[in-house]
Design a protein around this motif. Structure first.
Motif, mmCIF file in Angstrom:
data_model
loop_
_atom_site.group_PDB
_atom_site.id
_atom_site.type_symbol
_atom_site.label_atom_id
_atom_site.label_comp_id
_atom_site.label_asym_id
_atom_site.label_seq_id
_atom_site.Cartn_x
_atom_site.Cartn_y
_atom_site.Cartn_z
ATOM 1 N N LYS A 73 0.827 -1.211 0.000
ATOM 2 C CA LYS A 73 0.000 0.000 0.000
ATOM 3 C C LYS A 73 0.861 1.261 0.000
ATOM 4 C CE LYS A 73 -3.586 -0.184 3.027
ATOM 5 N NZ LYS A 73 -4.239 -0.716 4.254
ATOM 6 N N VAL A 74 1.937 1.230 0.815
ATOM 7 C CA VAL A 74 2.838 2.390 0.851
ATOM 8 C C VAL A 74 3.437 2.614 -0.529
ATOM 9 C CG1 VAL A 74 4.976 3.320 1.799
ATOM 10 C CG2 VAL A 74 3.398 2.132 3.290
ATOM 11 N N GLY A 75 3.918 1.518 -1.145
ATOM 12 C CA GLY A 75 4.498 1.618 -2.484
ATOM 13 C C GLY A 75 3.490 2.193 -3.464
ATOM 14 N N LEU A 76 2.260 1.696 -3.377
ATOM 15 C CA LEU A 76 1.194 2.138 -4.277
ATOM 16 C C LEU A 76 0.921 3.630 -4.125
ATOM 17 C CD1 LEU A 76 -1.013 0.887 -6.190
ATOM 18 C CD2 LEU A 76 -2.521 0.942 -4.205
ATOM 19 N N ALA A 77 0.755 4.057 -2.858
ATOM 20 C CA ALA A 77 0.436 5.466 -2.607
ATOM 21 C C ALA A 77 1.550 6.364 -3.133
ATOM 22 C CB ALA A 77 0.228 5.694 -1.116
ATOM 23 N N LEU A 78 2.796 5.939 -2.921
ATOM 24 C CA LEU A 78 3.923 6.763 -3.384
ATOM 25 C C LEU A 78 3.979 6.815 -4.893
ATOM 26 C CD1 LEU A 78 6.980 6.063 -1.096
ATOM 27 C CD2 LEU A 78 5.987 8.249 -1.712
ATOM 28 N N THR A 79 3.688 5.684 -5.525
ATOM 29 C CA THR A 79 3.735 5.670 -6.991
ATOM 30 C C THR A 79 2.642 6.570 -7.555
ATOM 31 O OG1 THR A 79 4.367 3.369 -6.704
ATOM 32 C CG2 THR A 79 4.002 4.105 -8.940
ATOM 33 N N ILE A 80 1.444 6.527 -6.917
ATOM 34 C CA ILE A 80 0.356 7.378 -7.412
ATOM 35 C C ILE A 80 0.700 8.856 -7.238
ATOM 36 C CG2 ILE A 80 -2.060 8.030 -7.103
ATOM 37 C CD1 ILE A 80 -2.626 5.181 -6.222
ATOM 38 N N VAL A 81 1.263 9.186 -6.073
ATOM 39 C CA VAL A 81 1.553 10.602 -5.828
ATOM 40 C C VAL A 81 2.662 11.098 -6.757
ATOM 41 C CG1 VAL A 81 3.323 10.612 -4.028
ATOM 42 C CG2 VAL A 81 1.462 12.246 -3.923
ATOM 43 N N VAL A 107 5.335 10.428 5.429
ATOM 44 C CA VAL A 107 5.287 10.558 6.887
ATOM 45 C C VAL A 107 3.926 10.253 7.508
ATOM 46 C CG1 VAL A 107 7.260 12.093 7.061
ATOM 47 C CG2 VAL A 107 4.991 13.059 6.836
ATOM 48 N N VAL A 108 2.829 10.392 6.743
ATOM 49 C CA VAL A 108 1.548 10.135 7.413
ATOM 50 C C VAL A 108 1.024 8.717 7.223
ATOM 51 C CG1 VAL A 108 0.858 12.551 7.221
ATOM 52 C CG2 VAL A 108 -0.057 10.887 5.617
ATOM 53 N N PHE A 109 1.622 7.958 6.305
ATOM 54 C CA PHE A 109 1.072 6.627 6.036
ATOM 55 C C PHE A 109 1.452 5.645 7.146
ATOM 56 C CE2 PHE A 109 -0.444 3.107 3.677
ATOM 57 C CZ PHE A 109 -1.286 3.634 2.723
ATOM 58 N N GLU A 110 0.476 5.279 7.938
ATOM 59 C CA GLU A 110 0.711 4.362 9.053
ATOM 60 C C GLU A 110 -0.051 3.056 8.801
ATOM 61 O OE1 GLU A 110 2.311 4.834 12.150
ATOM 62 O OE2 GLU A 110 3.220 6.672 11.360
ATOM 63 N N PRO A 111 0.290 1.987 9.527
ATOM 64 C CA PRO A 111 -0.382 0.710 9.258
ATOM 65 C C PRO A 111 -1.899 0.717 9.500
ATOM 66 C CG PRO A 111 1.631 0.340 10.474
ATOM 67 C CD PRO A 111 1.421 1.816 10.434
ATOM 68 N N THR A 112 -2.378 1.512 10.470
ATOM 69 C CA THR A 112 -3.816 1.458 10.736
ATOM 70 C C THR A 112 -4.513 2.721 10.252
ATOM 71 O OG1 THR A 112 -3.644 2.445 12.921
ATOM 72 C CG2 THR A 112 -3.437 0.053 12.793
ATOM 73 N N VAL A 113 -5.819 2.591 10.019
ATOM 74 C CA VAL A 113 -6.601 3.732 9.538
ATOM 75 C C VAL A 113 -6.575 4.860 10.573
ATOM 76 C CG1 VAL A 113 -8.879 4.508 8.834
ATOM 77 C CG2 VAL A 113 -8.112 2.224 8.222
ATOM 78 N N GLY A 114 -6.747 4.487 11.853
ATOM 79 C CA GLY A 114 -6.816 5.490 12.911
ATOM 80 C C GLY A 114 -5.552 6.322 12.980
ATOM 81 N N LYS A 119 -2.788 11.446 11.901
ATOM 82 C CA LYS A 119 -1.698 12.243 11.349
ATOM 83 C C LYS A 119 -2.192 13.186 10.251
ATOM 84 C CE LYS A 119 2.668 10.230 12.354
ATOM 85 N NZ LYS A 119 3.905 9.660 11.779
ATOM 86 N N CYS A 120 -3.104 12.677 9.386
ATOM 87 C CA CYS A 120 -3.609 13.502 8.285
ATOM 88 C C CYS A 120 -4.319 14.736 8.825
ATOM 89 C CB CYS A 120 -4.584 12.704 7.434
ATOM 90 S SG CYS A 120 -3.792 11.501 6.383
ATOM 91 N N LEU A 218 -4.936 11.395 -0.722
ATOM 92 C CA LEU A 218 -4.520 10.142 -1.341
ATOM 93 C C LEU A 218 -4.298 9.065 -0.284
ATOM 94 C CD1 LEU A 218 -3.603 8.810 -3.993
ATOM 95 C CD2 LEU A 218 -1.288 9.339 -3.272
ATOM 96 N N CYS A 219 -3.614 9.451 0.804
ATOM 97 C CA CYS A 219 -3.338 8.484 1.865
ATOM 98 C C CYS A 219 -4.637 7.935 2.442
ATOM 99 C CB CYS A 219 -2.568 9.141 3.008
ATOM 100 S SG CYS A 219 -0.866 9.315 2.646
ATOM 101 N N ILE A 220 -5.580 8.845 2.697
ATOM 102 C CA ILE A 220 -6.836 8.413 3.301
ATOM 103 C C ILE A 220 -7.565 7.457 2.365
ATOM 104 C CG2 ILE A 220 -9.101 9.218 4.091
ATOM 105 C CD1 ILE A 220 -7.719 11.706 5.157
ATOM 106 N N LEU A 221 -7.562 7.797 1.068
ATOM 107 C CA LEU A 221 -8.237 6.920 0.107
ATOM 108 C C LEU A 221 -7.607 5.528 0.103
ATOM 109 C CD1 LEU A 221 -8.951 9.144 -3.015
ATOM 110 C CD2 LEU A 221 -10.589 8.024 -1.499
ATOM 111 N N VAL A 222 -6.262 5.500 -0.029
ATOM 112 C CA VAL A 222 -5.591 4.199 -0.139
ATOM 113 C C VAL A 222 -5.769 3.399 1.154
ATOM 114 C CG1 VAL A 222 -3.359 3.060 -0.356
ATOM 115 C CG2 VAL A 222 -3.918 4.957 -1.842
#
Lengths: 472, 472
Positions: A73-81, A107-114, A119-120, A218-222
């Motif tokens: 997911k982190v890889g995906l979000a970074l590639t999209i951004v 920096v804001v992408f963490e393992p859990t939604v919460g 952070k967002c 983007l982070c929130i969506l992913v």
């Protein structure tokens, strides 16, 4: 002295290089050989370490595939951004400051939604607040003339950074806005001071805010769309799992003691230790869960804090199980006859308390009041009554005036010291059952509060009607 | 229905606005009045909250002035780094990317030296590594033609970000390089992708590295020169403090039980709870302490991990004190005669064990083997022996064949149930003393290891000679 040292080194090598043992007893002859052997040892040691490390990593991934999914997911979000860079209109739109969007994602992408939402939201709010404030300060500074401008800006940075840093120490701020306070300092300093060099300060602030909004959205969506991991759900499962472990440990320990069986699964017996060590993770999960919208069976504002109380109750039981364990492993062995005398009632107490805990786990899992818990608590209490009576019947031995016609005296004299471990165990068991009743109370409170919140949410949503129906 | 609701609201207001009680009993007449009263209530409530919050903050600052000093240090470091903007040659030197220096200061500045060094070193190393790698990837991408460039860059970001994120889950990486892994992803993404838009990529990487070095060096200077707070020193003091608390709790609980005095300081009795809850902070401090250079009496590579072992030993004692506490507060009251019978020996055990813990605290504080600890342990063991004998003498009551001529039978019949709490207490005391011996072992190991490390350092420094002398 030097040759002695060399000899020592030779012996050291013999230990390292096992495969060439016949040659190694001869002292090393050349520098090249020394270097070669040492290098060989180093490389094989390093290879071993790398292999171990990779195996550890592989096992971790295999045990919890969600960790692997998070990485993807982190890889995906970074590639999209990154598309912001590749698409000319987008890149120009943010005035070449696209790197802030990337920074935000990292920096804001963490393992859990919460945790991600925390952070967002902190980042966006703190950036907006600091941005406006910095533009204001810059305006004041520019009014005070070229000479004083650096001083006004410097002083404002010094004061606001100090205050914001101090606020991070205050527990209530720390738990909700720690990250926000840091971002506030960051944005304020950057924007305020850039006013000294950058002409279009308002554009800079605007670009920073818009890139951060791109990154956070983007982070929130992913995080919410691709296999989301909810802090609340995690906390919930952890609590249920810990209760099961507690129940297994309690039952297992007492059974092992009285049946003298070593067949019990050791991992099961040590389960209570997980309860002892899960305070920190419970707290952080409860903290993040507050930021999560309604998901699964949990509404927004689900009583997450109540889980911490349940956790504390569980830990207080676990402390006693730790003491119980020490009784069991104590050197002072109890007389078999006494053990036999108390075994039925002790086993009954432990099995009824452990099934009460199991039932509580079930109750938390289904998030409704268990219909059988009162019955189980009653059963536990009657088992306790029985244990009390059994303990009292030991007193016949104590009181010389009553004729001692019971099991124990029939088997011969029993030293008082041989009674102590069993009596201690029994009284710790009694204490555990008292603490289980407290646990029952906190679980019931959770269920009640959660039902109340459900009702409030249902009431609030009645006018709109469809939202809840859609979620289900 | 509506008027009823209004009335309810009126009553609610009466509660809020106490100063106008004579008027409030009259139902509210106008909307303006309603709004006014509600606003007043809200404002006074808010004012109260703000005042409470400020008081809390003030108290925190007054209790621990080091927090205030930390805030001033952050302000200072930020103001100094702002000079990069105000001084034209410096600003031009980093190509207008001075904001990275500010960013570095904000994110790496932590309250303790260890935490700051950890972040600084991680940031610098990860930035260098990622920068070089990104320039390499950009070169490969530019060789593959305009068409494929975005794909090569995108794929490399996806793969490296995923791997680096995964590595953050591995415990050994997490404890040492968690922050570094994040910065690696950040720098790699930014530099690699900027290659697509920025012409002088090497300059960008160079500027990022130099600004980060400016920021980190400044942080290290400020954190180490202005009232430094060392993680190691904190861990050390925490351990000593916790030992003292443990000792006070143990002694206090037992004394309160046997002397029936309620005069004991409640905070002192509950001190063991600090020990129970300090696992997380001990771990993070030990983790940061590893990064700290030699300071005070602690060398670089001081055996910090040993403190965690001591912490675990202390917690295992604290679990037992928790169980002891539950005995003391148990409903099942012990007979006074039995209490009297065991009080002398129990008090002796508790006071000798607590003075052994105190001595251990002293030993850790001075970091040398205590000359009296063996004596104290012996004393504790002889007190235990005495307790054993006292317990055995209770057995005269159990065995009907011996003539019971002791204190207890003289005072009349004693129910067995009345013995149980004291016996449980005594056996938990015995268990505590066993655990204290384990604690003695881990403290001795710490002292031994630290002396060993001291010797190694002294040996290494002999050729240079002066450094150590300068530090002292």
């Amino acid at each position: 002295m030097a040759s002695g040292k060399e000899l020592c080194e030779g012996v050291e090598w013999r230990i390292r290089v096992v495969d060439g043992s016949s040659e190694v007893l001869v002292p090393p002859t050349g520098l090249a050989r020394k270097v070669w052997l040492r290098t060989k040892g180093l490389i094989s040691g390093l290879g071993m370490k790398v292999r171990m490390f990779l195996k550890q990593a592989w096992d971790m991934g295999a045990n919890d595939p969600r960790k692997v999914i998070h990485c993807i997911k982190v890889g995906l979000a970074l590639t999209i951004v990154s598309l912001v860079y590749f698409m000319r209109p987008l890149y120009d739109g943010v005035g070449g400051n696209a790197m802030w969007a990337i920074m935000t994602v990292v920096v804001v992408f963490e393992p859990t939604v919460g945790a991600t939402l925390y952070k967002c939201l902190n980042r966006v709010c703190a950036t907006c607040l600091a941005g406006f404030l910095a533009v204001g300060v810059h305006w004041i500074a520019s009014q005070s003339g070229d000479r004083f401008e650096p001083f006004v800006v410097g002083a404002s940075i010094f004061i606001l950074a100090s205050i914001a840093t101090f606020s991070r120490f205050i527990p209530s701020v720390k738990s909700m806005f720690d990250y926000g306070a840091m971002i506030f300092i960051l944005t304020f300093s950057i924007v305020a001071i850039s006013g000294y060099r950058v002409d279009k300060l308002f554009d800079l602030a605007h670009q920073r805010i818009s890139t951060i909004i791109i990154g956070t959205s983007l982070c929130i969506l992913v995080i919410m769309l691709v296999c989301p991991i909810w802090s609340g759900q995690e906390l919930h499962s952890l609590t249920v799992r810990n209760m099961d472990k507690l129940s297994d440990s309690l039952d297992g320990c007492v059974r092992q003691y009285f049946t003298n069986s070593n067949g019990e699964d050791d991992q099961k017996l040590q389960g209570y230790k997980c309860v002892l060590s899960s305070k920190a993770s419970e707290e952080s999960m409860a903290n993040f869960a507050r930021w999560e919208p309604s998901h699964g069976r949990f509404n927004f504002r689900h009583p997450w804090k109540q889980y911490l109380k349940i956790g504390a109750s569980m830990r207080s039981c676990a402390y006693c199980i730790e003491a119980l364990n020490s009784c069991i492993n104590s050197e002072n062995q109890a007389a078999e006859s006494i053990k036999k005398h108390l075994s039925t009632s002790c086993l009954k107490v432990s099995s009824s308390s452990s099934s009460a805990i199991k039932e509580l786990a079930e109750s938390v899992k289904k998030m409704n009041k268990s219909p059988t818990i009162d019955l189980l608590v009653e059963e536990m209490n009657s088992a306790l009554e029985e244990l009390h009576n059994d303990l009292k019947s030991l007193s016949h031995l104590l009181n010389p005036s009553t004729t001692a016609e019971n099991q124990i005296s029939a088997t011969g004299l029993v030293h008082f010291m041989e009674i102590i471990p069993v009596v201690t165990l029994a009284s710790i068991l009694i204490e555990i059952s008292v603490r289980i009743e407290a646990l029952v109370g906190s679980v019931e409170e959770l269920v009640k509060e959660s039902e109340m919140k459900d009702k409030i949410v249902a009431k609030e949503e009645k006018p709109e009607g469809t939202m809840k129906a859609l979620q289900r």
